[in-house]
Design an enzyme around this catalytic site. Structure first.
Site, PDB file in Angstrom:
ATOM      1  CB  CYS A  85      40.383  51.321  25.778  1.00 44.02           C
ATOM      2  SG  CYS A  85      39.952  52.920  25.289  1.00 44.02           S
ATOM      3  CG  HIS A 194      45.143  52.270  25.849  1.00 47.74           C
ATOM      4  ND1 HIS A 194      44.776  51.691  24.674  1.00 47.74           N
ATOM      5  CD2 HIS A 194      44.364  53.208  26.069  1.00 47.74           C
ATOM      6  CE1 HIS A 194      43.481  51.955  24.564  1.00 47.74           C
ATOM      7  NE2 HIS A 194      43.185  52.967  24.971  1.00 47.74           N
ATOM      8  CD  GLU A 196      47.320  48.800  24.486  1.00 47.52           C
ATOM      9  OE1 GLU A 196      47.269  48.796  25.639  1.00 47.52           O
ATOM     10  OE2 GLU A 196      46.596  49.660  23.726  1.00 47.52           O
TER      11      GLU A 196
END
Lengths: 223, 81
Positions: A85, A194, A196
Site C-alpha cells: 500500500c 494488504h 499482512e
C-alpha cells in the site's frame, strides 16, 4: 531470519506487518525512518499507512528519508523489499518500481475484501503461491490506481512482472487491473492489497496473505 | 522579494478523476462553459531579491526531484513579481 519493517511518521500497518512476520516464522525487526541502519536484516517491508499525511503525493516525502537511502542501495544489489500500500507508493516514488499510484477512479477511499490472482510466483515474496491462485486479502486506500506509460505497461506484461491482478470488477481504475508488480530482477515487489491483514481467521477475511511471509523464509533458506 | 511559482499538472494521458468530478459539478451549478477540467498544484516559493538564473535552475531541479513526479506529472517554473 531477520525481517525489518520500517516505521515512517504516519505508518499504520507496521505493527501488523511485524506480527505477520512472526506468524510466518521469521524474526521481526522494527526499523526507523530517521536512521540509515538496517540492523542486519535480510529483507525489509515498507508498511501501509499515511506517511507524512500523504502530503505532496503519497510516499513522496518518505522516499527521501535516511532509511530509504540504505534500502535503495541494497535493493539495487538484490536485497528483497516488499512495499504494501503506502509502501508500494514509496517504492514507485523511489523509482525502484515503475509507474505511480494515483487517486482511485471513483474518488472513494475503498476498504474491502478483494479477490486477486497471484500471477508471478518467481519473487521472494510469492514463491509459496501457485501461479494463477486466487486469494482474498483486504484493500484499503484512496490512491490505489496504478498508472504508467503504454511502454512500461507492455514491458511489465511481457516480462511477467505483474505479481497481483484484481479479479472481477477493477476496483480503482488501475491499468490492466494491476494490483502488484515487481522490478526486473524480482527482488522488489509492491502490492496495493494488504497480505499482512489476512494472516489468521480471527482478524482477517482469510489466511491467504500469510504465504507472503513464508515465501521470504523459503527464499532465504534456499539460498 | 520575488515569488518563484511552480505549477504541477498531471500529464494529459493520466486519468484525473478529481478534475472530472469538478467538471461534472459545474453544470449542476448552472456553469455550462466547461468542456473538461484538469486539476493541478501550485507552489509559491519566496526568495530574497531578484531570483538569479542559478536559483531558478535549483528550483527546476527541486521541481523535478520532489515537487513533481515526472512519471505522471509535468511542471512549469516562472517568476512572479
Amino acid at each position: 531470519m531477520r525481517i525489518g519493517v520500517v516505521t515512517f511518521p504516519g505508518s499504520l500497518d507496521d505493527r501488523s506487518a511485524l506480527r505477520a512476520i512472526e506468524l510466518g516464522g521469521g524474526t521481526p525487526v522494527p526499523l526507523f525512518h530517521g536512521s540509515n541502519d538496517l540492523k542486519e536484516v535480510q529483507a525489509v517491508i515498507l508498511p501501509g499507512g499515511f506517511s507524512y499525511g500523504d502530503y505532496l503525493r503519497c510516499g513522496a516525502i518518505s522516499r527521501f528519508s535516511p532509511i530509504m537511502e540504505s534500502i535503495i542501495l541494497a535493493a539495487e544489489h538484490g536485497f528483497p523489499v516488499l512495499g504494501i500500500c503506502n509502501g508500494f507508493q514509496i517504492l514507485c516514488e523511489s523509482h525502484l518500481l515503475p509507474g505511480a499510484l494515483t487517486r482511485n477512479a471513483d474518488l472513494h477511499f475503498i476498504c474491502a475484501d478483494q479477490k486477486v490472482s497471484v500471477e508471478n510466483t518467481n519473487t521472494p515474496w510469492t514463491n509459496n503461491y501457485k501461479k494463477g491462485q486466487e486469494i482474498v486479502i483486504p484493500i484499503k486506500n484512496g490512491e490505489g490506481s496504478f498508472q504508467c506509460s503504454d511502454e512500461t505497461l507492455k514491458e511489465l506484461e511481457d516480462e511477467g512482472r505483474v505479481v497481483l491482478r484484481y479479479v472481477g470488477k477493477n476496483p480503482n481504475g488501475s491499468r490492466n487491473a494491476i494490483a502488484g508488480i515487481s522490478n526486473k530482477r524480482g527482488n522488489v515487489v509492491g502490492v496495493m492489497p494488504h497480505p499482512e491483514q489476512a494472516i489468521e481467521d480471527l482478524t482477517g477475511p482469510s489466511e491467504d496473505g500469510l504465504n507472503f511471509f513464508t515465501s521470504i523464509l523459503k527464499e532465504m533458506v534456499g539460498r | 522579494m520575488a515569488i518563484i511559482v511552480v505549477e504541477v499538472m498531471l500529464k494529459p494521458e493520466i486519468l484525473d478523476p478529481q478534475g472530472q468530478a469538478v467538471a461534472s459539478a459545474l453544470p449542476r451549478l448552472g456553469f455550462t462553459f466547461a468542456k473538461s477540467v484538469r486539476q493541478g498544484k501550485r507552489f509559491e516559493i519566496e526568495v530574497d531579491g531578484e531570483p538569479t538564473e542559478a536559483q531558478i535552475a535549483e528550483v527546476e531541479k527541486a521541481a523535478h526531484t520532489l515537487l513533481s513526479n515526472p512519471v505522471i506529472e509535468n511542471f512549469l517554473v516562472r517568476v512572479e513579481k
